[in-house]
Design an enzyme around this catalytic site. Structure first.
Site, PDB file in Angstrom:
ATOM      1  N   TYR A 138     -86.913 -44.976  -8.736  1.00  0.00           N
ATOM      2  CA  TYR A 138     -87.769 -43.877  -8.321  1.00  0.00           C
ATOM      3  C   TYR A 138     -88.504 -43.302  -9.532  1.00  0.00           C
ATOM      4  CZ  TYR A 138     -88.753 -39.032  -6.893  1.00  0.00           C
ATOM      5  OH  TYR A 138     -89.338 -37.821  -6.655  1.00  0.00           O
ATOM      6  N   ARG A 166     -72.087 -20.182  -6.865  1.00  0.00           N
ATOM      7  CA  ARG A 166     -72.620 -21.106  -7.873  1.00  0.00           C
ATOM      8  C   ARG A 166     -71.515 -21.930  -8.530  1.00  0.00           C
ATOM      9  NH1 ARG A 166     -73.382 -20.567 -13.327  1.00  0.00           N
ATOM     10  NH2 ARG A 166     -73.151 -18.288 -13.289  1.00  0.00           N
TER      11      ARG A 166
END
Length: 400
Positions: free
Chosen positions: A117, A63
Site C-alpha cells: 500500500y 486511551r
C-alpha cells in the site's frame, strides 16, 4: 489488549463471528454496550493500583486500553484470526506504525517483500528513516533472495498477501521460515484476504495487521485498525499505542464489532462476485492482464490453494492505454464509485496512480508493474451480472 485462548476444535467461523467476545450486561443486552467514558472510577486506591500495576484486568482510562467496549471487540478480532490476543487502533496505519516502532529500533532494519500500500511505502521510506530505521525492498519474484537480504540488523520482515494493487500472493510459510532463521519477526498485512479467506498465524506469521476500515468494517462508515498475535509480542505495541494516542474510540469499536458479526456472509458474496468479474475481464479483448488470486496458475496457484480458502473481493486489470484513456473508462462506470478505499458493500474503482500509489515515484511504480493503464476494483455485494454489464459498456470504446 484482550487475550483469547484458542481451542483446536470449537465452533465454526460464522458462530464465532457472532458470539466471540460478547458478554451480556446486567440488563441482558444482546451485544456489549458502548462505554463512551474517558475514565473509570474505583472504590479503593488499592483497586486502582491493581489495575495500573497489572495485577488485575480493568479499565482506568480509555486511551490506556481496558475500555469494556474495546475489550469485547479485541476478543472478537483475536478469535477470528486464531490469535491469543488483539489490539484495536484508530486506523490501519496506526496499527502498522505502532507494531514497527515497538519491534524495530534506531540502527535496525525492516525487509519488505513485494508490493505494498502506498501509505505503508511512505511510512517506510519517509517517516521511519528520520528515526534511523531503514527498509530494504525485495521484489516478490526474488523471494529466494530473502535470506541474503536479511542482515544482523533485520528485525522485521513485512509483506502483504495478496498485495496492493497487483494481487500478488506470497508463500506465508516460506517467508516466515526465512525470517525466523534470520532472527526476525514476520508481520503480514491481511487486509485484502480477511480472516475469512486466510489466517497467516496458522502458516507461521508472528503478527497480522488489518486496515479494519476495509472488509472488517465493511460499510465504508468507520476508520480503524487491528493487530493480532501473541500477548508477548503485542505488549510492547500496546505501550506505543497508549503514548501515541492511537486508541480506537469506543463508538467506532462498537461499529466494528457490529460489522464483524456479518463478515463471513459478506466475504463469501465478495468472493463470488469478484470471481465472476475477473472471469469476464480475462476474456475481454481490451484487457491485457487480470490480477486475481482465483486466476493464478502453476506455482502461484499451488501457493494460493495452500493458504487461501477464498480469493477475495479485490482485483486489478491492465489496459493497453495511457492514463487519460484509462481514466475515461473509469469515468464511464456507473455502478462502481470512484474512490480510494475498498472492502465496502458497494463496488469501488480507482486508478492506483491517482489514489493509493499516487505518492509513489513513477519509476518505482513502473518497477512494481503499476502502470498508467491499471484499474483496481473492489467488488461489492451487487449482482455480478449488473457489475459485468457496467464494465462491458465502459470498455466498449476500447474494443472497437
Amino acid at each position: 489488549m484482550t487475550e483469547h485462548p484458542r481451542t483446536p476444535d470449537g465452533p465454526g467461523l460464522g458462530t464465532r463471528s457472532v458470539h466471540a467476545g460478547d458478554r451480556r450486561d446486567t440488563h441482558g443486552a444482546i451485544h456489549p454496550p458502548i462505554y463512551p467514558h474517558s475514565t473509570f472510577a474505583f472504590a479503593r486506591t488499592a483497586d486502582l493500583l491493581d489495575v495500573i500495576e497489572e495485577r488485575t484486568a480493568g479499565a482506568l482510562y480509555t486511551r490506556y486500553g481496558g475500555n469494556p467496549t474495546v475489550v469485547a471487540t479485541e476478543a472478537k478480532l483475536a478469535d477470528l484470526e486464531g490469535a491469543q490476543a488483539a489490539l484495536a487502533f484508530s486506523s490501519g496505519m496506526a496499527a502498522i506504525s505502532a507494531a514497527l516502532l515497538a519491534h524495530v529500533r534506531t540502527g535496525e532494519q525492516i525487509v519488505c517483500v513485494g508490493d505494498l500500500y502506498g501509505g505503508t511505502y511512505e511510512l517506510l521510506t519517509e517517516n521511519l528513516p528520520r528515526l534511523g530505521i531503514t527498509t530494504a525492498f525485495l521484489p516478490a519474484e526474488h523471494l529466494d533472495r530473502l535470506p541474503a537480504a536479511c542482515t544482523d540488523a533485520t528485525r522485521v520482515v513485512f509483506f502483504e498477501t495478496p498485495s496492493n494493487p497487483t494481487l500478488t500472493v506470497l508463500d506465508i510459510a516460506a517467508v516466515s521460515a526465512a525470517a525466523r532463521a534470520a532472527g526476525a519477526l514476520t508481520i503480514i498485512d491481511n487486509t485484502f484476504a480477511t480472516p475469512v479467506n486466510q489466517n497467516p498465524l496458522a502458516h507461521g506469521a508472528d503478527l497480522v495487521m488489518h486496515s479494519a476500515t476495509k472488509y472488517l468494517g465493511g460499510h465504508s462508515d468507520l476508520t480503524a485498525g487491528a493487530l493480532m498475535g501473541s500477548a508477548e509480542l503485542l505488549a510492547p505495541v500496546a505501550f506505543w499505542r497508549k503514548n501515541l494516542g492511537q486508541m480506537i474510540a469506543p463508538e467506532v469499536s462498537s461499529l466494528l464489532a457490529r460489522s464483524l458479526r456479518s463478515l463471513p456472509v459478506r466475504v463469501a458474496r465478495h468472493n463470488a462476485g469478484a470471481a465472476a468479474v475477473a472471469a469476464f475481464l480475462a476474456g475481454h479483448p481490451a484487457v491485457v492482464r487480470v490480477n486475481y488470486p482465483g486466476l493464478a496458475a502453476g506455482a502461484a496457484k499451488t501457493v494460493v490453494d495452500k493458504q487461501m480458502r477464498g480469493h477475495g473481493g479485490m482485483l486489478s486489470f491492465v489496459l493497453d492505454a495511457d492514463a487519460a484513456a484509462t481514466a475515461a473508462v473509469v469515468d464511464r462506470l456507473a455502478l462502481f464509485s470512484i474512490a480510494g478505499s475498498l472492502g465496502g458493500v458497494e463496488s469501488l474503482v480507482t486508478q492506483p496512480i491517482t489514489t493509493s500509489h499516487h505518492g509513489m515515484p513513477p519509476a518505482e511504480r513502473r518497477r512494481r508493474g503499476i502502470s498508467d493503464g491499471m484499474i483496481r476494483l473492489s467488488v461489492g455485494l451487487e449482482d455480478p451480472a449488473d457489475l459485468i454489464a457496467d464494465l462491458e459498456q465502459a470498455l466498449a470504446p476500447l474494443a472497437r
